[in-house]
Design a protein around this motif. Structure first.
Motif, PDB file in Angstrom:
ATOM      1  N   GLY A  60       0.921  -1.421   0.036  1.00  0.00           N
ATOM      2  CA  GLY A  60      -0.025   0.152  -0.057  1.00  0.00           C
ATOM      3  C   GLY A  60       1.070   1.371  -0.166  1.00  0.00           C
ATOM      4  O   GLY A  60       0.677   2.121  -0.706  1.00  0.00           O
ATOM      5  N   GLU A  61       1.711   1.301   0.752  1.00  0.00           N
ATOM      6  CA  GLU A  61       2.968   2.564   0.889  1.00  0.00           C
ATOM      7  C   GLU A  61       3.499   2.589  -0.422  1.00  0.00           C
ATOM      8  O   GLU A  61       3.825   3.974  -0.840  1.00  0.00           O
ATOM      9  CB  GLU A  61       3.956   2.281   1.886  1.00  0.00           C
ATOM     10  CG  GLU A  61       4.664   3.697   2.196  1.00  0.00           C
ATOM     11  CD  GLU A  61       5.734   3.240   3.010  1.00  0.00           C
ATOM     12  OE1 GLU A  61       5.825   4.184   4.053  1.00  0.00           O
ATOM     13  OE2 GLU A  61       6.527   2.107   3.263  1.00  0.00           O
ATOM     14  N   ALA A  62       3.901   1.525  -1.156  1.00  0.00           N
ATOM     15  CA  ALA A  62       4.606   1.607  -2.263  1.00  0.00           C
ATOM     16  C   ALA A  62       3.497   2.117  -3.519  1.00  0.00           C
ATOM     17  O   ALA A  62       4.133   2.780  -4.565  1.00  0.00           O
ATOM     18  CB  ALA A  62       5.000   0.254  -2.831  1.00  0.00           C
ATOM     19  N   LEU A  63       2.192   1.878  -3.223  1.00  0.00           N
ATOM     20  CA  LEU A  63       1.311   2.464  -4.261  1.00  0.00           C
ATOM     21  C   LEU A  63       0.898   3.804  -3.990  1.00  0.00           C
ATOM     22  O   LEU A  63      -0.089   4.275  -4.480  1.00  0.00           O
ATOM     23  CB  LEU A  63       0.294   1.405  -4.310  1.00  0.00           C
ATOM     24  CG  LEU A  63       0.527   0.041  -4.913  1.00  0.00           C
ATOM     25  CD1 LEU A  63      -0.600  -0.923  -4.771  1.00  0.00           C
ATOM     26  CD2 LEU A  63       1.013   0.072  -6.361  1.00  0.00           C
ATOM     27  N   GLY A  64       1.431   4.474  -2.586  1.00  0.00           N
ATOM     28  CA  GLY A  64       0.995   5.622  -2.590  1.00  0.00           C
ATOM     29  C   GLY A  64      -0.278   5.992  -1.538  1.00  0.00           C
ATOM     30  O   GLY A  64      -0.679   6.986  -1.424  1.00  0.00           O
ATOM     31  N   ALA A  65      -0.592   4.937  -0.698  1.00  0.00           N
ATOM     32  CA  ALA A  65      -1.608   4.832  -0.055  1.00  0.00           C
ATOM     33  C   ALA A  65      -1.381   5.491   1.243  1.00  0.00           C
ATOM     34  O   ALA A  65      -0.034   5.524   1.770  1.00  0.00           O
ATOM     35  CB  ALA A  65      -2.224   3.501   0.113  1.00  0.00           C
ATOM     36  N   THR A  66      -2.181   6.382   2.157  1.00  0.00           N
ATOM     37  CA  THR A  66      -1.928   6.856   3.323  1.00  0.00           C
ATOM     38  C   THR A  66      -2.163   5.911   4.252  1.00  0.00           C
ATOM     39  O   THR A  66      -2.819   4.647   4.063  1.00  0.00           O
ATOM     40  CB  THR A  66      -3.030   8.181   3.605  1.00  0.00           C
ATOM     41  OG1 THR A  66      -4.519   7.502   3.703  1.00  0.00           O
ATOM     42  CG2 THR A  66      -3.026   9.228   2.420  1.00  0.00           C
ATOM     43  N   ASN A  67      -1.817   6.285   5.527  1.00  0.00           N
ATOM     44  CA  ASN A  67      -1.873   5.353   6.855  1.00  0.00           C
ATOM     45  C   ASN A  67      -3.487   5.024   6.964  1.00  0.00           C
ATOM     46  O   ASN A  67      -4.018   3.921   7.314  1.00  0.00           O
ATOM     47  CB  ASN A  67      -1.447   5.975   8.011  1.00  0.00           C
ATOM     48  CG  ASN A  67      -0.009   6.008   8.227  1.00  0.00           C
ATOM     49  OD1 ASN A  67       0.639   4.992   7.505  1.00  0.00           O
ATOM     50  ND2 ASN A  67       0.576   7.146   8.442  1.00  0.00           N
ATOM     51  N   THR A  68      -4.175   6.071   6.545  1.00  0.00           N
ATOM     52  CA  THR A  68      -5.848   5.779   6.721  1.00  0.00           C
ATOM     53  C   THR A  68      -6.249   4.714   5.661  1.00  0.00           C
ATOM     54  O   THR A  68      -7.085   3.877   6.275  1.00  0.00           O
ATOM     55  CB  THR A  68      -6.647   7.083   6.263  1.00  0.00           C
ATOM     56  OG1 THR A  68      -5.960   8.072   7.484  1.00  0.00           O
ATOM     57  CG2 THR A  68      -8.145   7.006   6.662  1.00  0.00           C
ATOM     58  N   THR A  69      -5.845   4.785   4.529  1.00  0.00           N
ATOM     59  CA  THR A  69      -6.379   3.903   3.592  1.00  0.00           C
ATOM     60  C   THR A  69      -5.902   2.420   3.634  1.00  0.00           C
ATOM     61  O   THR A  69      -6.655   1.555   3.810  1.00  0.00           O
ATOM     62  CB  THR A  69      -5.605   4.328   2.004  1.00  0.00           C
ATOM     63  OG1 THR A  69      -6.154   5.465   1.802  1.00  0.00           O
ATOM     64  CG2 THR A  69      -6.357   3.410   1.156  1.00  0.00           C
ATOM     65  N   ILE A  70      -4.498   2.530   4.291  1.00  0.00           N
ATOM     66  CA  ILE A  70      -3.962   1.244   4.529  1.00  0.00           C
ATOM     67  C   ILE A  70      -4.806   0.456   5.791  1.00  0.00           C
ATOM     68  O   ILE A  70      -5.139  -0.811   5.845  1.00  0.00           O
ATOM     69  CB  ILE A  70      -2.373   1.118   5.271  1.00  0.00           C
ATOM     70  CG1 ILE A  70      -1.670   1.680   3.650  1.00  0.00           C
ATOM     71  CG2 ILE A  70      -1.977   0.094   5.644  1.00  0.00           C
ATOM     72  CD1 ILE A  70      -0.111   1.997   3.975  1.00  0.00           C
ATOM     73  N   GLY A  71      -4.978   1.366   6.920  1.00  0.00           N
ATOM     74  CA  GLY A  71      -5.851   1.140   7.957  1.00  0.00           C
ATOM     75  C   GLY A  71      -6.985   0.630   7.728  1.00  0.00           C
ATOM     76  O   GLY A  71      -7.469  -0.390   8.290  1.00  0.00           O
ATOM     77  N   ILE A  72      -7.843   0.877   6.667  1.00  0.00           N
ATOM     78  CA  ILE A  72      -9.255   0.509   6.356  1.00  0.00           C
ATOM     79  C   ILE A  72      -9.137  -0.628   5.654  1.00  0.00           C
ATOM     80  O   ILE A  72     -10.156  -1.636   5.821  1.00  0.00           O
ATOM     81  CB  ILE A  72      -9.878   1.721   5.326  1.00  0.00           C
ATOM     82  CG1 ILE A  72     -10.366   2.897   6.144  1.00  0.00           C
ATOM     83  CG2 ILE A  72     -11.234   1.100   4.786  1.00  0.00           C
ATOM     84  CD1 ILE A  72     -10.878   4.148   5.138  1.00  0.00           C
ATOM     85  N   ILE A  73      -8.144  -0.724   4.745  1.00  0.00           N
ATOM     86  CA  ILE A  73      -7.862  -2.071   4.044  1.00  0.00           C
ATOM     87  C   ILE A  73      -7.835  -3.287   4.949  1.00  0.00           C
ATOM     88  O   ILE A  73      -8.199  -4.275   5.012  1.00  0.00           O
ATOM     89  CB  ILE A  73      -7.040  -2.022   2.940  1.00  0.00           C
ATOM     90  CG1 ILE A  73      -7.361  -0.950   1.770  1.00  0.00           C
ATOM     91  CG2 ILE A  73      -6.556  -3.531   2.319  1.00  0.00           C
ATOM     92  CD1 ILE A  73      -6.366  -1.017   0.947  1.00  0.00           C
ATOM     93  N   MET A  74      -6.857  -2.701   6.006  1.00  0.00           N
ATOM     94  CA  MET A  74      -6.601  -4.156   6.819  1.00  0.00           C
ATOM     95  C   MET A  74      -7.459  -4.386   7.877  1.00  0.00           C
ATOM     96  O   MET A  74      -7.712  -5.327   8.461  1.00  0.00           O
ATOM     97  CB  MET A  74      -5.141  -3.587   7.635  1.00  0.00           C
ATOM     98  CG  MET A  74      -3.772  -3.484   6.791  1.00  0.00           C
ATOM     99  SD  MET A  74      -3.398  -5.000   6.191  1.00  0.00           S
ATOM    100  CE  MET A  74      -3.154  -5.769   7.564  1.00  0.00           C
ATOM    101  N   GLY A  75      -8.245  -3.068   8.313  1.00  0.00           N
ATOM    102  CA  GLY A  75      -9.282  -3.200   9.116  1.00  0.00           C
ATOM    103  C   GLY A  75     -10.476  -4.047   8.584  1.00  0.00           C
ATOM    104  O   GLY A  75     -11.369  -4.641   9.525  1.00  0.00           O
ATOM    105  N   ALA A  76     -10.672  -4.050   7.563  1.00  0.00           N
ATOM    106  CA  ALA A  76     -11.994  -4.651   6.911  1.00  0.00           C
ATOM    107  C   ALA A  76     -11.857  -6.088   7.053  1.00  0.00           C
ATOM    108  O   ALA A  76     -13.133  -6.711   6.970  1.00  0.00           O
ATOM    109  CB  ALA A  76     -11.901  -4.305   5.123  1.00  0.00           C
ATOM    110  N   TYR A  77     -10.726  -6.513   7.190  1.00  0.00           N
ATOM    111  CA  TYR A  77     -10.581  -8.085   7.561  1.00  0.00           C
ATOM    112  C   TYR A  77     -11.759  -8.756   8.658  1.00  0.00           C
ATOM    113  O   TYR A  77     -12.507  -9.311   8.757  1.00  0.00           O
ATOM    114  CB  TYR A  77      -9.179  -8.467   7.620  1.00  0.00           C
ATOM    115  CG  TYR A  77      -9.014 -10.083   7.823  1.00  0.00           C
ATOM    116  CD1 TYR A  77      -9.591 -11.169   7.677  1.00  0.00           C
ATOM    117  CD2 TYR A  77      -8.054 -10.203   9.021  1.00  0.00           C
ATOM    118  CE1 TYR A  77      -9.652 -12.412   8.218  1.00  0.00           C
ATOM    119  CE2 TYR A  77      -8.102 -11.430   9.644  1.00  0.00           C
ATOM    120  CZ  TYR A  77      -8.839 -12.409   9.058  1.00  0.00           C
ATOM    121  OH  TYR A  77      -8.343 -14.032   9.789  1.00  0.00           O
TER     122      TYR A  77
END
Length: 394
Positions: free
Chosen positions: A34-51
């Motif tokens: 996610g970081e390599a694709l330019g995602a913010t911590n908020t976006t990464i948190g949402i993707i990870m938290g969705a699980y």
């Protein structure tokens, strides 16, 4: 060997190990990707938290459906569904990752409920805590090598990632289809159990049932901190002098495995609330979070000490509360209420990404872990309140 260490149960624990291997890799790989694709911590948190947010949503229904249709039928379908989710990771980007995480969440809701309910029903009361501890232990064993493997896969490229995900999906399916999760106490759902297990009615028990409410509050806060640690350590580690995310997560997972195995007989299994034990566990969690917080100034020593302390707290918190509730919850609605409790654990891990991601964006990773330490101390007010309440009643 007999009881929780007998061969039928060892087969189930091995299935747990295979199932959670993929997540041990994804917990590190997705934030890096996610970081390599330019995602913010908020976006990464949402993707990870969705699980686990999805897992939380489906938990209350899982107990009823498993009891109605039997764990074996549900397990086989879920393993196929989980395999499709793992394959989806290999052919999509961040948007597909979100969908795959949600598919994994549905799978885990049914998978873990089937095995944990089966373990509780099949084991005698004095062995329940050992069974739950061993289930949790095998779910964390992949975390010992998974983070380092994830970093190696990340450095090797997406081709290696695809091979590993497909291999895990195949091995889990083959091993799971040969496993037997039926237990002597598994019975068809009765009308009374169906009525008592009404999801709408049971939700109110999170507030009305003091044992469930108290345990859920502890589990929610603890899981929030565990979630924030797992999700953001891969990104925070690069800011810590000589810090390494793979080593941190390996140490934490190894601590969980070691503590759960060596301390499994010391975890209370008598149906009583042990306030000093819970206070000590949450203080360990607070110290661990604070140690990680100050690692930005103190270096790798505080970073890895935090991994040991957080891992020890994680090893004790979940099996202690689950075993306690298996004794005190009403028998007729126990499966559904346990599902709600485990859903609170899932919610906590999700909030660790969804809430703490924005906190990290606004402040810093160091301050975010300090907030975690404050939360783990603040929840001890539940114990103080409970003691005052008992004194008044007496």
């Amino acid at each position: 060997m007999n009881g929780a260490m007998s061969w039928p149960f060892l087969r189930l624990y091995l299935l747990v190990l295979f199932y959670f291997s993929a997540n041990a890799i994804l917990n590190v790989f997705i934030p890096l990707r996610g970081e390599a694709l330019g995602a913010t911590n908020t976006t990464i948190g949402i993707i990870m938290g969705a699980y686990l947010f999805t897992t939380m949503f489906f938990r209350p229904w899982a107990g009823q459906i498993i009891q109605k249709h039997g764990p074996l039928k549900v397990l086989r379908f879920i393993l196929i569904f989980n395999g499709l989710a793992l394959i989806l990771y290999t052919i999509t980007g961040l948007g597909g990752y979100l969908i795959a995480r949600m598919m994994q969440g549905v799978s885990t809701a049914f998978f873990s409920m089937a095995l944990q309910i089966g373990i509780i029903d099949a084991l005698p009361e004095e062995d329940r805590s050992q069974g739950i501890s061993l289930y949790s232990l095998f779910s964390y064993i992949p975390g010992i090598i998974g983070p380092l493997l994830a970093i190696g896969i990340w450095q090797g490229g997406m081709g290696y990632f695809a091979i590993v995900m497909v291999t895990i999906a195949m091995l889990t399916g083959l091993f799971g289809f040969s496993a037997n999760v039926d237990t002597p106490k598994t019975q068809p759902m009765t009308d009374q159990a169906h009525s008592s297990g009404s999801i709408v009615q049971s939700l109110s028990q999170l507030v009305k049932n003091p044992d469930l409410c108290r345990s859920s509050a502890f589990m929610l806060v603890g899981s929030l901190i565990f979630g924030a640690t797992t999700i953001f350590i891969p990104l925070y580690a690069v800011q810590v002098d000589k810090g390494n995310a793979g080593i941190f997560l390996m140490i934490m997972a190894a601590t969980v495995v070691f503590a759960r195995f060596t301390l499994r007989k010391r975890i209370p299994s008598d149906g009583k609330w042990h306030a000093p034990f819970m206070i000590g566990t949450m203080l360990l969690l607070a110290l661990g979070s604070q140690s990680v917080s100050i690692a930005i100034y103190g270096g790798a020593f505080f970073f890895y000490i935090g991994a040991v302390l957080i891992g020890t707290a994680q090893a004790l918190l979940y099996p202690t509360l689950t075993t306690y509730l298996s004794f005190v919850l009403p028998e007729a609605s126990r499966n559904v209420l346990l599902g709600l409790f485990i859903a609170m654990a899932d919610l906590g891990v999700s909030l660790g990404g969804i809430i703490m991601g924005p906190v990290a964006d606004m402040l810093s990773y160091s301050w975010m872990y300090m907030v975690c330490a404050i939360l783990s101390v603040a929840i001890l007010g539940v114990v103080v309140y409970d003691r005052k309440k008992v004194v008044v009643q007496e």
